[in-house]
Motif scaffolding. Structure first.
Motif, PDB file in Angstrom:
ATOM      1  N   UNK A   1      25.962  41.151  33.334  1.00  0.00           N
ATOM      2  CA  UNK A   1      25.515  42.473  32.696  1.00  0.00           C
ATOM      3  C   UNK A   1      25.859  42.325  31.322  1.00  0.00           C
ATOM      4  N   UNK A   2      27.181  42.320  31.349  1.00  0.00           N
ATOM      5  CA  UNK A   2      27.937  42.227  30.046  1.00  0.00           C
ATOM      6  C   UNK A   2      27.161  41.012  29.073  1.00  0.00           C
ATOM      7  N   UNK A   3      27.078  40.041  29.668  1.00  0.00           N
ATOM      8  CA  UNK A   3      26.621  38.867  28.769  1.00  0.00           C
ATOM      9  C   UNK A   3      25.051  38.943  28.553  1.00  0.00           C
ATOM     10  N   UNK A   4      24.400  39.981  29.249  1.00  0.00           N
ATOM     11  CA  UNK A   4      22.978  40.142  29.076  1.00  0.00           C
ATOM     12  C   UNK A   4      22.252  38.829  29.731  1.00  0.00           C
TER      13      UNK A   4
ATOM     14  N   UNK B   1      38.164  42.083  28.967  1.00  0.00           N
ATOM     15  CA  UNK B   1      38.582  43.128  29.964  1.00  0.00           C
ATOM     16  C   UNK B   1      38.331  44.471  29.496  1.00  0.00           C
ATOM     17  N   UNK B   2      38.677  44.787  28.392  1.00  0.00           N
ATOM     18  CA  UNK B   2      38.434  46.282  27.927  1.00  0.00           C
ATOM     19  C   UNK B   2      36.992  46.461  27.901  1.00  0.00           C
ATOM     20  N   UNK B   3      36.244  45.583  27.434  1.00  0.00           N
ATOM     21  CA  UNK B   3      34.808  45.963  27.347  1.00  0.00           C
ATOM     22  C   UNK B   3      34.016  45.994  28.736  1.00  0.00           C
ATOM     23  N   UNK B   4      34.695  45.150  29.849  1.00  0.00           N
ATOM     24  CA  UNK B   4      33.787  45.207  31.306  1.00  0.00           C
ATOM     25  C   UNK B   4      34.590  45.911  32.022  1.00  0.00           C
ATOM     26  N   UNK B   5      35.614  46.464  31.940  1.00  0.00           N
ATOM     27  CA  UNK B   5      36.294  47.172  33.034  1.00  0.00           C
ATOM     28  C   UNK B   5      37.131  46.150  33.889  1.00  0.00           C
ATOM     29  N   UNK B   6      36.931  44.828  33.600  1.00  0.00           N
ATOM     30  CA  UNK B   6      37.627  43.849  34.613  1.00  0.00           C
ATOM     31  C   UNK B   6      38.921  43.675  34.015  1.00  0.00           C
ATOM     32  N   UNK B   7      40.175  43.540  34.965  1.00  0.00           N
ATOM     33  CA  UNK B   7      41.378  43.461  34.658  1.00  0.00           C
ATOM     34  C   UNK B   7      41.643  42.295  33.716  1.00  0.00           C
ATOM     35  N   UNK B   8      42.691  42.157  32.741  1.00  0.00           N
ATOM     36  CA  UNK B   8      42.752  40.969  31.923  1.00  0.00           C
ATOM     37  C   UNK B   8      43.054  39.872  32.568  1.00  0.00           C
ATOM     38  N   UNK B   9      44.044  40.271  33.743  1.00  0.00           N
ATOM     39  CA  UNK B   9      44.600  39.198  34.527  1.00  0.00           C
ATOM     40  C   UNK B   9      43.694  38.713  35.577  1.00  0.00           C
TER      41      UNK B   9
ATOM     42  N   UNK C   1      31.485  38.539  43.738  1.00  0.00           N
ATOM     43  CA  UNK C   1      29.868  38.749  43.349  1.00  0.00           C
ATOM     44  C   UNK C   1      30.045  39.943  42.386  1.00  0.00           C
ATOM     45  N   UNK C   2      30.544  41.041  42.841  1.00  0.00           N
ATOM     46  CA  UNK C   2      30.632  42.511  41.669  1.00  0.00           C
ATOM     47  C   UNK C   2      31.414  42.020  40.483  1.00  0.00           C
ATOM     48  N   UNK C   3      32.207  40.944  40.258  1.00  0.00           N
ATOM     49  CA  UNK C   3      32.822  40.586  39.052  1.00  0.00           C
ATOM     50  C   UNK C   3      32.009  39.899  38.319  1.00  0.00           C
TER      51      UNK C   3
END
Length: 66
Positions: free
Chosen positions: A51-54, A22-30, A43-45
């Motif tokens: 992108x994070x996982x390349x 969550x911290x690395x992607x800006x996506x909420x932990x919940x 789709x945005x998530x």
């Protein structure tokens, strides 16, 4: 394999907790917790995770049951 299982696999392969992801992607932990359990991500998530996982969205869905 379900999409949820695939996302858990990708996170686990990198040794990340849900909180770290969550911290690395800006996506909420919940949100991460919910999509790994039962909620289909938007789709945005999915795009942020890919992108994070390349990887591409196509690769993200490889092996996922339809």
């Amino acid at each position: 394999m379900s999409l949820q299982s695939r996302l858990i696999q990708l996170r686990s392969e990198r040794g990340l907790s849900q909180r770290e992801l969550a911290s690395l992607t800006g996506i909420g932990r919940r949100t991460i917790e919910r999509i790994e359990r039962y909620v289909t991500p938007t789709v945005p998530v999915l795009g942020k995770l890919a992108i994070f996982y390349g990887i591409t969205l196509s690769t993200l869905f490889k092996g996922v049951d339809s």
